[in-house]
Design an enzyme around this catalytic site. Structure first.
Site, mmCIF file in Angstrom:
data_model
loop_
_atom_site.group_PDB
_atom_site.id
_atom_site.type_symbol
_atom_site.label_atom_id
_atom_site.label_comp_id
_atom_site.label_asym_id
_atom_site.label_seq_id
_atom_site.Cartn_x
_atom_site.Cartn_y
_atom_site.Cartn_z
ATOM 1 N N SER A 1 32.417 7.186 33.732
ATOM 2 C CA SER A 1 32.564 8.343 34.606
ATOM 3 C C SER A 1 31.245 8.700 35.282
ATOM 4 O O SER A 1 30.717 7.932 36.081
ATOM 5 C CB SER A 1 33.133 9.508 33.795
ATOM 6 O OG SER A 1 33.545 10.562 34.619
ATOM 7 N N ASP B 1 32.485 11.321 41.410
ATOM 8 C CA ASP B 1 31.653 10.703 40.380
ATOM 9 C C ASP B 1 31.973 9.210 40.338
ATOM 10 O O ASP B 1 32.701 8.695 41.188
ATOM 11 C CB ASP B 1 31.849 11.384 39.026
ATOM 12 C CG ASP B 1 33.269 11.264 38.509
ATOM 13 O OD1 ASP B 1 34.184 10.996 39.316
ATOM 14 O OD2 ASP B 1 33.492 11.441 37.291
ATOM 15 N N ASP C 1 33.834 7.127 38.695
ATOM 16 C CA ASP C 1 35.200 6.605 38.694
ATOM 17 C C ASP C 1 36.142 7.469 39.524
ATOM 18 O O ASP C 1 37.354 7.249 39.528
ATOM 19 C CB ASP C 1 35.723 6.456 37.264
ATOM 20 C CG ASP C 1 35.872 7.789 36.542
ATOM 21 O OD1 ASP C 1 35.189 8.755 36.914
ATOM 22 O OD2 ASP C 1 36.677 7.861 35.596
ATOM 23 N N ASP D 1 37.383 10.455 39.361
ATOM 24 C CA ASP D 1 38.431 11.322 38.838
ATOM 25 C C ASP D 1 38.057 12.790 39.002
ATOM 26 O O ASP D 1 38.801 13.677 38.601
ATOM 27 C CB ASP D 1 38.771 11.009 37.382
ATOM 28 C CG ASP D 1 37.612 11.225 36.412
ATOM 29 O OD1 ASP D 1 36.484 11.521 36.870
ATOM 30 O OD2 ASP D 1 37.829 11.092 35.193
#
Length: 453
Positions: A108, A246, A248, A250
């Protein structure tokens, strides 16, 4: 209030398994064993688990994929590699059917040296705590051996990313963003190709930063944890709005045209108010976490919207949304779930919904930000050597009660343990900033004296 006892899991934290890539439990043997355990636990009725594997842009992603694929294949499963994709993109692929599980290889917002394994079920939902404990037991209690290396065991299927892009484009009206100048900070991560494509397809003039991943620069001075670069970029280039993801993607945070931060609380307010006014907010409620600022609860209440609070972690936000039959929920950090569209936080979708909601109203984003006055909030992290229940502790419990008495109904105390580090997070919120800081430091000092290392 708060999560004041430690979560009794041994590998999984609040968002999957996370560590320095190459160190246990993200060493190749343990990752292969994880692949075996996951494939066995989530195998479909046909007896062989079809497991979708995605990753962000970290240099460790490919070898972690190979180790994971070797474990899945050793358990009789079929590993399917969709390549570099966002976490919500992987979850969307699972929701289309035909698969039994998925794993996103990402840490992340963490630096490149870290990585992680986020596991999802066939419905694109992060695994529940009970299933995670079962998988931990299979790995740690001797039920799964390392199957060894098995190169080339995954099948590539990257065309599904185009389908996900089309799904995002259909989330708002076509050409809705015509005439808007939008800055995107893709954190040198998984959104680098997907996000610009989506916003341009909807008519925006897109300017980008953080779109040159080299395996080591993910989240490096860019993305949703480093909004200062985006804020300056927006001001310099005269953008209407800036969106930061960020690694990834999400999560999404925004800045207005003046470079001021629009956090997850503000995004929930803007989008939740729009849904309420349009009669599209079932139960007249939405979900935030125990960390969301009290201004959000007050302003939503004035709109006739009830704020439900969940523990920190988007999986717990989603659980509360399911339990209360609500369609919107999220976190201050920018994890926002629009349940009519997704089963996890989706940064690109969040950015689209935010802009769409602002365009539908009679205020610009900067005018909305002008009207937001958060309560003073202080967060102190205390490193600890153990994680007992805090409120029942002989010394800490009375100290907490004393601070709450001192706030006298004008603030609140939230204590929670980190799911990934030996930390207790001490958060105080109230109307008087000096009192909040003073009481937070007092309580953190008591915890440090009793549990600190």
């Amino acid at each position: 209030m708060g999560a004041e006892t430690a979560v009794s899991k041994r590998l999984f934290g609040t968002d999957g398994i996370r560590a320095v890539a190459g160190d246990e439990p993200l060493d190749p043997p343990t990752v292969r064993r994880f692949g075996v355990a996951l494939a066995r636990r989530l195998a479909g009725t046909h007896g062989a688990a079809r497991v979708v594997l995605g990753r962000d842009t970290r240099e460790s992603g490919p070898w972690l994929r190979d180790a994971l694929a070797a474990g899945v294949a050793a358990a009789g499963g079929e590993p399917i590699d969709v390549g570099v994709v966002t976490t919500p993109g992987l979850a969307w692929v699972l929701r289309q059917g035909g698969h039994d599980a998925g794993v996103m290889i990402s840490a992340s917002h963490n630096p490149f040296a870290d990585n992680g394994l986020k596991a999802f079920d066939r419905d694109g939902v992060k695994l529940g705590d009970d299933v995670e404990r079962e998988i931990e037991a299979m790995i740690l209690d001797g039920g799964v051996d390392d199957p060894g290396e098995n190169p080339g065991t995954s099948r590539s299927q990257t065309d599904v990313i185009d389908d996900y892009v089309n799904h995002l484009i259909q989330a708002i009206d076509r050409e809705r963003l015509n005439g808007l100048r939008v800055a995107l900070d893709c954190a040198n991560g998984a959104a680098c190709k997907i996000a610009p494509q989506v916003f341009r397809a909807l008519g925006a003039e897109v300017l980008t930063i953080g779109v040159e991943p080299d395996g080591r620069n993910i989240n490096l001075d860019c993305g949703s944890l480093h909004l200062e670069s985006l804020a300056e970029f927006v001001r310099t280039h005269g953008c209407d709005v800036g969106l930061a993801f960020d690694g990834d993607a999400d999560r999404c945070l925004a800045v207005d045209r003046l470079g001021r931060t629009v956090d997850g609380d503000a995004i929930l307010f803007i989008t939740g108010r729009r849904l309420k006014r349009n009669g599209r907010l079932p139960g007249d409620g939405l979900v935030a976490t125990i960390m969301s600022n009290f201004w959000l609860e007050e302003r939503l209440g004035a709109e006739g919207v009830r704020l439900h609070r969940a523990q920190v972690g988007d999986k717990y936000v989603l659980e509360t949304m399911h339990n209360e039959q609500l369609v919107l929920g999220g976190e201050q950090s920018g994890h926002v779930i629009f349940r009519e569209h997704a089963t996890t936080g989706d940064g690109i979708l969040t950015g689209l919904q935010l802009i769409d909601a602002v365009l539908a109203g009679d205020e610009t984003l900067d005018q909305i930000v002008d009207g937001i006055t958060p309560y003073p909030q202080v967060l102190i992290n205390v490193r600890v050597g153990e994680k007992p229940d805090l409120r029942s502790h002989a010394i800490i419990g009375p100290a907490v009660a004393g601070v709450e008495d001192a706030l006298a109904g004008t603030g609140r105390v939230v204590l929670r343990y980190s799911g990934t580090e030996p930390l207790v997070r001490v958060m105080l919120e109230g109307k008087d900033p000096d009192q909040v800081r003073r009481q937070a430091e007092r309580l953190a000092g008591v915890i440090r004296d009793e549990l600190g290392v």
